[in-house]
Scaffold this motif. Structure first.
Motif, PDB file in Angstrom:
ATOM      1  N   THR A 141       0.852  -1.189   0.000  1.00  0.00           N
ATOM      2  CA  THR A 141       0.000   0.000   0.000  1.00  0.00           C
ATOM      3  C   THR A 141       0.888   1.240   0.000  1.00  0.00           C
ATOM      4  N   PRO A 142       0.406   2.333  -0.569  1.00  0.00           N
ATOM      5  CA  PRO A 142       1.201   3.557  -0.567  1.00  0.00           C
ATOM      6  C   PRO A 142       1.233   4.246   0.801  1.00  0.00           C
ATOM      7  N   PHE A 143       0.309   3.865   1.682  1.00  0.00           N
ATOM      8  CA  PHE A 143       0.202   4.528   2.977  1.00  0.00           C
ATOM      9  C   PHE A 143       0.995   3.831   4.070  1.00  0.00           C
ATOM     10  N   PHE A 144       0.942   2.506   4.094  1.00  0.00           N
ATOM     11  CA  PHE A 144       1.517   1.730   5.193  1.00  0.00           C
ATOM     12  C   PHE A 144       2.630   0.788   4.754  1.00  0.00           C
ATOM     13  N   GLY A 145       2.973   0.803   3.486  1.00  0.00           N
ATOM     14  CA  GLY A 145       3.930  -0.174   2.992  1.00  0.00           C
ATOM     15  C   GLY A 145       3.256  -1.520   2.860  1.00  0.00           C
ATOM     16  N   LYS A 146       3.989  -2.576   3.185  1.00  0.00           N
ATOM     17  CA  LYS A 146       3.470  -3.933   3.050  1.00  0.00           C
ATOM     18  C   LYS A 146       2.754  -4.343   4.341  1.00  0.00           C
ATOM     19  N   VAL A 147       1.465  -4.643   4.231  1.00  0.00           N
ATOM     20  CA  VAL A 147       0.659  -5.091   5.372  1.00  0.00           C
ATOM     21  C   VAL A 147      -0.274  -6.209   4.910  1.00  0.00           C
ATOM     22  N   ASN A 148      -0.735  -7.024   5.864  1.00  0.00           N
ATOM     23  CA  ASN A 148      -1.713  -8.031   5.458  1.00  0.00           C
ATOM     24  C   ASN A 148      -3.080  -7.380   5.319  1.00  0.00           C
ATOM     25  N   ARG A 149      -3.952  -8.041   4.596  1.00  0.00           N
ATOM     26  CA  ARG A 149      -5.259  -7.468   4.272  1.00  0.00           C
ATOM     27  C   ARG A 149      -6.104  -7.207   5.520  1.00  0.00           C
ATOM     28  N   LEU A 150      -5.960  -8.053   6.530  1.00  0.00           N
ATOM     29  CA  LEU A 150      -6.719  -7.855   7.749  1.00  0.00           C
ATOM     30  C   LEU A 150      -6.330  -6.539   8.427  1.00  0.00           C
ATOM     31  N   ARG A 151      -5.058  -6.209   8.429  1.00  0.00           N
ATOM     32  CA  ARG A 151      -4.624  -4.928   9.007  1.00  0.00           C
ATOM     33  C   ARG A 151      -5.189  -3.758   8.212  1.00  0.00           C
ATOM     34  N   LEU A 152      -5.213  -3.867   6.894  1.00  0.00           N
ATOM     35  CA  LEU A 152      -5.786  -2.790   6.084  1.00  0.00           C
ATOM     36  C   LEU A 152      -7.285  -2.657   6.364  1.00  0.00           C
ATOM     37  N   PHE A 153      -7.979  -3.777   6.454  1.00  0.00           N
ATOM     38  CA  PHE A 153      -9.411  -3.753   6.765  1.00  0.00           C
ATOM     39  C   PHE A 153      -9.645  -3.093   8.120  1.00  0.00           C
ATOM     40  N   SER A 154      -8.819  -3.439   9.107  1.00  0.00           N
ATOM     41  CA  SER A 154      -8.984  -2.835  10.433  1.00  0.00           C
ATOM     42  C   SER A 154      -8.722  -1.336  10.381  1.00  0.00           C
ATOM     43  N   HIS A 155      -7.823  -0.900   9.508  1.00  0.00           N
ATOM     44  CA  HIS A 155      -7.587   0.534   9.367  1.00  0.00           C
ATOM     45  C   HIS A 155      -8.818   1.234   8.784  1.00  0.00           C
ATOM     46  N   ILE A 156      -9.496   0.591   7.860  1.00  0.00           N
ATOM     47  CA  ILE A 156     -10.721   1.181   7.300  1.00  0.00           C
ATOM     48  C   ILE A 156     -11.730   1.426   8.424  1.00  0.00           C
ATOM     49  N   LEU A 157     -11.889   0.441   9.298  1.00  0.00           N
ATOM     50  CA  LEU A 157     -12.836   0.588  10.404  1.00  0.00           C
ATOM     51  C   LEU A 157     -12.386   1.684  11.365  1.00  0.00           C
TER      52      LEU A 157
END
Length: 177
Positions: A141-157
């Motif tokens: 991701t351009p915002f957080f670098g490399k993260v798993n999808r669950l972490r990105l989903f939790s960021h959305i919430l």
């Protein structure tokens, strides 16, 4: 207000229906159940602030430099769709708020409300169609670098909660500027 209640009921019905369809232990993993519950709690908690948004308060701001209620509301909705692209979803939604100044982008309440509703439905669909292992795969991701999808989903919430708090504060303490 009646439209807001109707939208919330549609969201709750959609989530409840999705859970009923996959609520048997053989069809639903612990990960899916957990993520479903996180999404439902996010919708319920944020719904207290988001259900207060109306045409009457879209232009409210905390001060002249702060974003309006309408802008923040639209930003929440757009971001769900745009972050969904990192989770493999395509969207016709264009970014008008992320990294942008408030120039009236959130002035159409009905459009933003529909975008918010479809954003939550999109997140539910992402949960329903993916496996446990998919959630743990890393993406760039351009915002957080490399993260798993669950972490990105939790960021959305988290993002939704953060901005829902801004909306609640602006409605309670702000003015129409």
């Amino acid at each position: 207000m009646k439209k807001t209640i109707a939208i919330i009921l549609i969201l709750v019905t959609h989530v409840s229906k999705a859970q009923e369809e996959s609520s048997t232990p053989e069809n639903t993993s612990m990960t899916s159940q957990l993520i479903n519950n996180l999404l439902m709690q996010s919708q319920m908690s944020n719904g207290f602030a988001l259900s207060q948004v109306s045409n009457d308060n879209l232009t409210m701001r905390l001060n002249e430099k702060a974003a309006s209620v309408g802008f923040i509301y639209r930003h929440i909705a757009e971001t769900m769709h745009l972050f969904g692209t990192f989770l493999g979803e395509q969207t016709p939604i264009q970014n008008t708020t992320m990294g942008q100044m408030d120039e009236g982008q959130g002035s159409n309440f009905e459009e933003s409300q529909q975008l918010l509703t479809s954003g939550y439905i999109l997140l539910q669909d992402i949960i329903d169609k993916n496996s446990d292992s998919w959630w743990l795969e890393e993406i760039e991701t351009p915002f957080f670098g490399k993260v798993n999808r669950l972490r990105l989903f939790s960021h959305i919430l988290y993002h939704n909660a953060y901005h829902s708090g801004q909306i609640a504060l602006t409605i309670s303490k702000g003015d129409k500027l």
